[in-house]
Design a protein around this motif. Structure first.
Motif, mmCIF file in Angstrom:
data_model
loop_
_atom_site.group_PDB
_atom_site.id
_atom_site.type_symbol
_atom_site.label_atom_id
_atom_site.label_comp_id
_atom_site.label_asym_id
_atom_site.label_seq_id
_atom_site.Cartn_x
_atom_site.Cartn_y
_atom_site.Cartn_z
ATOM 1 N N LEU A 316 0.802 -1.258 -0.053
ATOM 2 C CA LEU A 316 0.267 0.241 -0.186
ATOM 3 C C LEU A 316 1.231 1.529 0.183
ATOM 4 O O LEU A 316 1.293 1.308 0.941
ATOM 5 C CB LEU A 316 -0.800 0.118 1.392
ATOM 6 C CG LEU A 316 -1.684 1.159 1.351
ATOM 7 C CD1 LEU A 316 -2.904 0.900 0.177
ATOM 8 C CD2 LEU A 316 -2.738 0.719 2.615
ATOM 9 N N ASN A 317 0.811 2.143 -1.447
ATOM 10 C CA ASN A 317 2.587 2.961 -1.533
ATOM 11 C C ASN A 317 1.918 4.211 -2.478
ATOM 12 O O ASN A 317 2.813 4.544 -2.428
ATOM 13 C CB ASN A 317 3.147 2.425 -1.765
ATOM 14 C CG ASN A 317 4.614 2.991 -1.742
ATOM 15 O OD1 ASN A 317 5.138 3.581 -0.584
ATOM 16 N ND2 ASN A 317 5.728 2.488 -3.098
ATOM 17 N N GLY A 318 0.394 4.121 -2.107
ATOM 18 C CA GLY A 318 0.295 5.329 -3.360
ATOM 19 C C GLY A 318 0.433 5.136 -5.301
ATOM 20 O O GLY A 318 0.398 5.813 -5.586
ATOM 21 N N GLN A 319 0.254 3.379 -5.002
ATOM 22 C CA GLN A 319 0.213 2.820 -6.741
ATOM 23 C C GLN A 319 -1.300 2.868 -7.111
ATOM 24 O O GLN A 319 -0.996 2.681 -8.194
ATOM 25 C CB GLN A 319 0.984 1.461 -6.004
ATOM 26 C CG GLN A 319 3.053 1.890 -5.530
ATOM 27 C CD GLN A 319 3.510 2.863 -6.695
ATOM 28 O OE1 GLN A 319 3.428 2.399 -7.340
ATOM 29 N NE2 GLN A 319 3.753 4.015 -6.482
ATOM 30 N N GLY A 320 -2.076 2.643 -6.401
ATOM 31 C CA GLY A 320 -3.576 2.529 -7.157
ATOM 32 C C GLY A 320 -4.054 1.382 -6.519
ATOM 33 O O GLY A 320 -3.119 0.769 -6.171
ATOM 34 N N VAL A 321 -4.968 0.486 -6.613
ATOM 35 C CA VAL A 321 -5.802 -0.390 -6.328
ATOM 36 C C VAL A 321 -4.623 -1.383 -7.611
ATOM 37 O O VAL A 321 -4.950 -3.164 -6.652
ATOM 38 C CB VAL A 321 -7.079 -0.658 -7.084
ATOM 39 C CG1 VAL A 321 -7.928 -2.406 -6.333
ATOM 40 C CG2 VAL A 321 -7.951 0.274 -5.533
ATOM 41 N N GLU A 322 -5.095 -1.648 -8.914
ATOM 42 C CA GLU A 322 -4.363 -3.039 -9.746
ATOM 43 C C GLU A 322 -2.632 -2.846 -8.931
ATOM 44 O O GLU A 322 -2.321 -4.294 -9.142
ATOM 45 C CB GLU A 322 -4.168 -2.381 -11.158
ATOM 46 C CG GLU A 322 -3.776 -3.632 -11.691
ATOM 47 C CD GLU A 322 -4.042 -3.205 -13.141
ATOM 48 O OE1 GLU A 322 -3.324 -4.058 -14.123
ATOM 49 O OE2 GLU A 322 -4.091 -1.733 -13.818
ATOM 50 N N ALA A 323 -1.871 -1.860 -9.037
ATOM 51 C CA ALA A 323 -0.509 -2.164 -9.050
ATOM 52 C C ALA A 323 -0.146 -2.311 -7.137
ATOM 53 O O ALA A 323 0.215 -3.551 -6.573
ATOM 54 C CB ALA A 323 0.219 -0.888 -8.437
#
Length: 371
Positions: A316-323
């Motif tokens: 959980l690193n601000g990459q979006g749900v898919e990433a």
């Protein structure tokens, strides 16, 4: 689900470290919402720890000691690697668990910065009785708390500051007002998404408000007068939480001892003093590291939870749900601070420091100086 801590259940402050640690273990046993199968290890990871120099007999007074204070949402695990290293350097090392931490994020709903300060004061005074020379160290909010204490207590011999939370990204001053009307900025869907084995993944707005009070206090202290004892400060240029340009200026202006040093993970800052600011490149493609993070300097590459092969990966690193899902599914990832994106790459949070051994030598160099 855990709820806010009633006054009768709050952790009592005790005068000796052993008594404080025993009480903390009992408190965690009553209140922690365990997330893993290994409850014994999880309890130990969140408990205040002590590391002793090899030559120091139990009960003997150490020549020097250092009390380490974790940041908002974190735990004593923050110093799992740094603590033993400092003990090898001859320090009696202790950590604390700040009130509201180690149990469940809901326990931060009503905590105050003064409760955190009381723990720091109590355990700093306890350590001062057990050592000839007292040092303090802290990460993020914990760094603010130890700076406050050091300004008020001239007996402190020096400071070790990791990602000190002197000034965060814009609008931190709104946190107290928001906390009064909105307990959570984002409420997680279930308990398991609120924290992992050693840190909270979400924090109520009151936690941010109390952090703000500590940062505001430190900024006033730094503006009022310089701090003249040795300080090692460690920051990442691309820290998504902190105003790193302010931190650089604060170091140059306020930490004036000739032995003080700033470790800057990133490109050398143009305004850094030669010799006092030590830079290391934070873009390391051979390790799939795009940039250092707020927390990365704390852990060695071999850390069992956060190292290169650690069992906890912060997807959980601000990459979006898919990433995020692809990261959790085990795809190859790169590492960065929160929110960094690069086409064709998935980024997890960087949670280890490939310069850890060099950094340890810099700690020994600065904190080994006699005032």
């Amino acid at each position: 689900m855990a709820h806010s801590v009633p006054a009768s259940e709050r952790l009592r402050v005790l005068s000796t470290f052993d008594a404080y640690r025993d009480e903390t273990i009992q408190h965690l046993g009553r209140r922690r919402a365990f997330v893993g199968a290994d409850i014994t290890s999880e309890l130990d990871w969140n408990t205040p720890q002590e590391w002793r120099p090899a030559h120091l007999a139990k009960g003997a007074r150490a020549e020097k000691g250092i009390l380490l204070v974790h940041g908002l949402g974190d735990s004593p695990w923050s110093f799992h690697d740094i603590g033993p290293e400092l003990a090898r350097q001859g320090f009696l090392v202790r950590t604390v668990l700040l009130p509201g931490h180690g149990t469940h994020p809901n326990d931060l709903l009503h905590v105050t910065a003064d409760e955190w300060r009381r723990i720091v004061t109590e355990q700093a005074e306890a350590m001062q009785r057990d050592v000839l020379k007292l040092h303090l160290g802290g990460f993020s909010t914990g760094a603010n708390l130890v700076v406050e204490y050091a300004y008020a207590n001239m007996a402190v011999a020096g400071l070790l500051l990791f990602s000190p939370g002197f000034k965060s990204v814009p609008f931190d001053w709104l946190a107290p007002a928001v906390a009064a009307v909105r307990p959570w900025i984002v409420r997680p869907e279930d308990d398991r998404s609120r924290h992992n084995e050693v840190r909270y993944l979400v924090v109520p707005t009151n936690g941010f408000a109390q952090y703000y009070y500590t940062s505001r206090s430190v900024r006033k202290l730094l503006t009022y007068s310089p701090y003249k004892k040795p300080v090692l400060m460690v920051i990442a240029e691309h820290d998504s939480v902190l105003d790193t340009n302010y931190l650089l200026r604060a170091f140059e202006r306020s930490f004036t001892h000739p032995a003080s040093r700033l470790i800057w993970y990133g490109k050398p800052p143009r305004n850094g003093s030669a010799g006092r600011v030590l830079s290391r490149d934070d873009n390391l493609p051979h390790l799939r590291i795009s940039q250092f993070s707020h927390m990365s300097m704390l852990f060695s590459s071999d850390n069992s939870l956060y190292g290169k092969n650690g069992i906890l990966k912060l997807c959980l690193n601000g990459q979006g749900v898919e990433a995020t899902k692809r990261c959790k599914d085990g795809e190859t990832v790169w590492y960065s601070d929160w929110g960094y994106k690069e086409k064709g790459k998935i980024h997890a949070r960087l949670t280890f420091n490939p310069y850890f051994d060099w950094q340890a030598r810099m700690i020994a160099s600065v904190l080994g100086v006699s005032d």
